[in-house]
Design a protein around this motif. Structure first.
Motif, PDB file in Angstrom:
ATOM      1  N   ILE A  95     -13.459  -4.710   5.688  1.00  0.00           N
ATOM      2  CA  ILE A  95     -12.614  -5.212   4.599  1.00  0.00           C
ATOM      3  C   ILE A  95     -11.999  -4.074   3.789  1.00  0.00           C
ATOM      4  O   ILE A  95     -10.862  -4.189   3.322  1.00  0.00           O
ATOM      5  N   TRP A  96     -12.726  -2.965   3.634  1.00  0.00           N
ATOM      6  CA  TRP A  96     -12.190  -1.876   2.816  1.00  0.00           C
ATOM      7  C   TRP A  96     -10.956  -1.252   3.452  1.00  0.00           C
ATOM      8  O   TRP A  96     -10.084  -0.746   2.748  1.00  0.00           O
ATOM      9  N   THR A  97     -10.836  -1.272   4.790  1.00  0.00           N
ATOM     10  CA  THR A  97      -9.625  -0.727   5.403  1.00  0.00           C
ATOM     11  C   THR A  97      -8.423  -1.618   5.122  1.00  0.00           C
ATOM     12  O   THR A  97      -7.317  -1.124   4.911  1.00  0.00           O
ATOM     13  N   TRP A  98      -8.634  -2.924   5.078  1.00  0.00           N
ATOM     14  CA  TRP A  98      -7.539  -3.840   4.741  1.00  0.00           C
ATOM     15  C   TRP A  98      -7.114  -3.661   3.290  1.00  0.00           C
ATOM     16  O   TRP A  98      -5.923  -3.718   2.963  1.00  0.00           O
ATOM     17  N   VAL A  99      -8.103  -3.440   2.395  1.00  0.00           N
ATOM     18  CA  VAL A  99      -7.787  -3.216   0.972  1.00  0.00           C
ATOM     19  C   VAL A  99      -6.976  -1.932   0.818  1.00  0.00           C
ATOM     20  O   VAL A  99      -5.973  -1.909   0.091  1.00  0.00           O
ATOM     21  N   LEU A 100      -7.383  -0.853   1.485  1.00  0.00           N
ATOM     22  CA  LEU A 100      -6.629   0.400   1.398  1.00  0.00           C
ATOM     23  C   LEU A 100      -5.229   0.260   1.981  1.00  0.00           C
ATOM     24  O   LEU A 100      -4.258   0.796   1.431  1.00  0.00           O
ATOM     25  N   LEU A 101      -5.103  -0.462   3.074  1.00  0.00           N
ATOM     26  CA  LEU A 101      -3.785  -0.708   3.656  1.00  0.00           C
ATOM     27  C   LEU A 101      -2.899  -1.489   2.697  1.00  0.00           C
ATOM     28  O   LEU A 101      -1.720  -1.165   2.505  1.00  0.00           O
ATOM     29  N   PHE A 102      -3.454  -2.499   2.047  1.00  0.00           N
ATOM     30  CA  PHE A 102      -2.703  -3.291   1.075  1.00  0.00           C
ATOM     31  C   PHE A 102      -2.281  -2.442  -0.122  1.00  0.00           C
ATOM     32  O   PHE A 102      -1.128  -2.518  -0.572  1.00  0.00           O
ATOM     33  N   LEU A 103      -3.197  -1.633  -0.648  1.00  0.00           N
ATOM     34  CA  LEU A 103      -2.860  -0.775  -1.792  1.00  0.00           C
ATOM     35  C   LEU A 103      -1.789   0.251  -1.414  1.00  0.00           C
ATOM     36  O   LEU A 103      -0.891   0.537  -2.219  1.00  0.00           O
ATOM     37  N   GLY A 104      -1.859   0.803  -0.223  1.00  0.00           N
ATOM     38  CA  GLY A 104      -0.830   1.740   0.231  1.00  0.00           C
ATOM     39  C   GLY A 104       0.525   1.071   0.351  1.00  0.00           C
ATOM     40  O   GLY A 104       1.556   1.648  -0.009  1.00  0.00           O
ATOM     41  N   LEU A 105       0.540  -0.156   0.835  1.00  0.00           N
ATOM     42  CA  LEU A 105       1.787  -0.901   0.946  1.00  0.00           C
ATOM     43  C   LEU A 105       2.384  -1.187  -0.437  1.00  0.00           C
ATOM     44  O   LEU A 105       3.585  -1.020  -0.656  1.00  0.00           O
ATOM     45  N   ILE A 106       1.539  -1.597  -1.384  1.00  0.00           N
ATOM     46  CA  ILE A 106       2.011  -1.844  -2.757  1.00  0.00           C
ATOM     47  C   ILE A 106       2.546  -0.558  -3.370  1.00  0.00           C
ATOM     48  O   ILE A 106       3.588  -0.560  -4.041  1.00  0.00           O
ATOM     49  N   LEU A 107       1.858   0.556  -3.132  1.00  0.00           N
ATOM     50  CA  LEU A 107       2.318   1.835  -3.670  1.00  0.00           C
ATOM     51  C   LEU A 107       3.700   2.182  -3.122  1.00  0.00           C
ATOM     52  O   LEU A 107       4.572   2.633  -3.875  1.00  0.00           O
ATOM     53  N   CYS A 108       3.902   1.958  -1.834  1.00  0.00           N
ATOM     54  CA  CYS A 108       5.204   2.272  -1.234  1.00  0.00           C
ATOM     55  C   CYS A 108       6.299   1.336  -1.734  1.00  0.00           C
ATOM     56  O   CYS A 108       7.414   1.763  -2.013  1.00  0.00           O
ATOM     57  N   LEU A 109       5.996   0.055  -1.846  1.00  0.00           N
ATOM     58  CA  LEU A 109       7.017  -0.919  -2.219  1.00  0.00           C
ATOM     59  C   LEU A 109       7.339  -0.918  -3.707  1.00  0.00           C
ATOM     60  O   LEU A 109       8.455  -1.232  -4.102  1.00  0.00           O
ATOM     61  N   VAL A 110       6.357  -0.601  -4.540  1.00  0.00           N
ATOM     62  CA  VAL A 110       6.574  -0.640  -5.986  1.00  0.00           C
ATOM     63  C   VAL A 110       6.616   0.761  -6.586  1.00  0.00           C
ATOM     64  O   VAL A 110       7.505   1.087  -7.371  1.00  0.00           O
ATOM     65  N   GLY A 111       5.674   1.600  -6.217  1.00  0.00           N
ATOM     66  CA  GLY A 111       5.548   2.915  -6.840  1.00  0.00           C
ATOM     67  C   GLY A 111       6.700   3.847  -6.558  1.00  0.00           C
ATOM     68  O   GLY A 111       7.200   4.524  -7.452  1.00  0.00           O
ATOM     69  N   VAL A 112       7.144   3.905  -5.337  1.00  0.00           N
ATOM     70  CA  VAL A 112       8.220   4.827  -4.980  1.00  0.00           C
ATOM     71  C   VAL A 112       9.533   4.449  -5.672  1.00  0.00           C
ATOM     72  O   VAL A 112      10.184   5.320  -6.261  1.00  0.00           O
TER      73      VAL A 112
END
Length: 119
Positions: A84-101
């Motif tokens: 589950i932690w790999t899915w959470v990290l993947l989700f957080l990375g996706l949010i960072l790319c879509l919102v943070g950048v």
């Protein structure tokens, strides 16, 4: 007695080997499968798939093994077994790319505009 011209060789071999062994049915069928049907380990599962833990004890439905017929019987998808932690990290990375950048780009270019206006 001769065999018909259109006789299935695999079926003939299975019946001959079953008749030759006087073992209980389960053991005899395992021996016949080992001699006629290839084990699942002979199948190359392909990208994002690996063999099941008991692949050496499983046999393909036909000879030779094919991905279309035997993948679900012999192989597991790699994606199903991520913790589950790999899915959470993947989700957080996706949010960072879509919102943070985009936010960082807006703030970066907006701050240059305000510095140039003040001078």
């Amino acid at each position: 007695m001769s065999l018909p011209a259109r006789c299935d060789r695999q079926a003939v071999w299975k019946s001959v080997l079953l008749a030759a062994f006087s073992l209980p049915g389960l053991v005899a069928s395992q021996i016949v499968n080992a001699l006629v049907d290839p084990p699942c380990t002979s199948l190359k599962c392909g990208l994002f798939y690996d063999h099941k833990s008991d692949a050496a004890e499983r046999y393909c439905s036909q000879n030779p093994c094919t991905l279309q017929d035997d993948r679900s019987h012999c192989c597991n998808s790699v994606w199903e077994y991520w913790p589950i932690w790999t899915w959470v990290l993947l989700f957080l990375g996706l949010i960072l790319c879509l919102v943070g950048v985009p936010v960082w780009l807006y703030l970066h270019f907006h701050s240059k505009d305000t510095v140039e206006e003040s001078e």
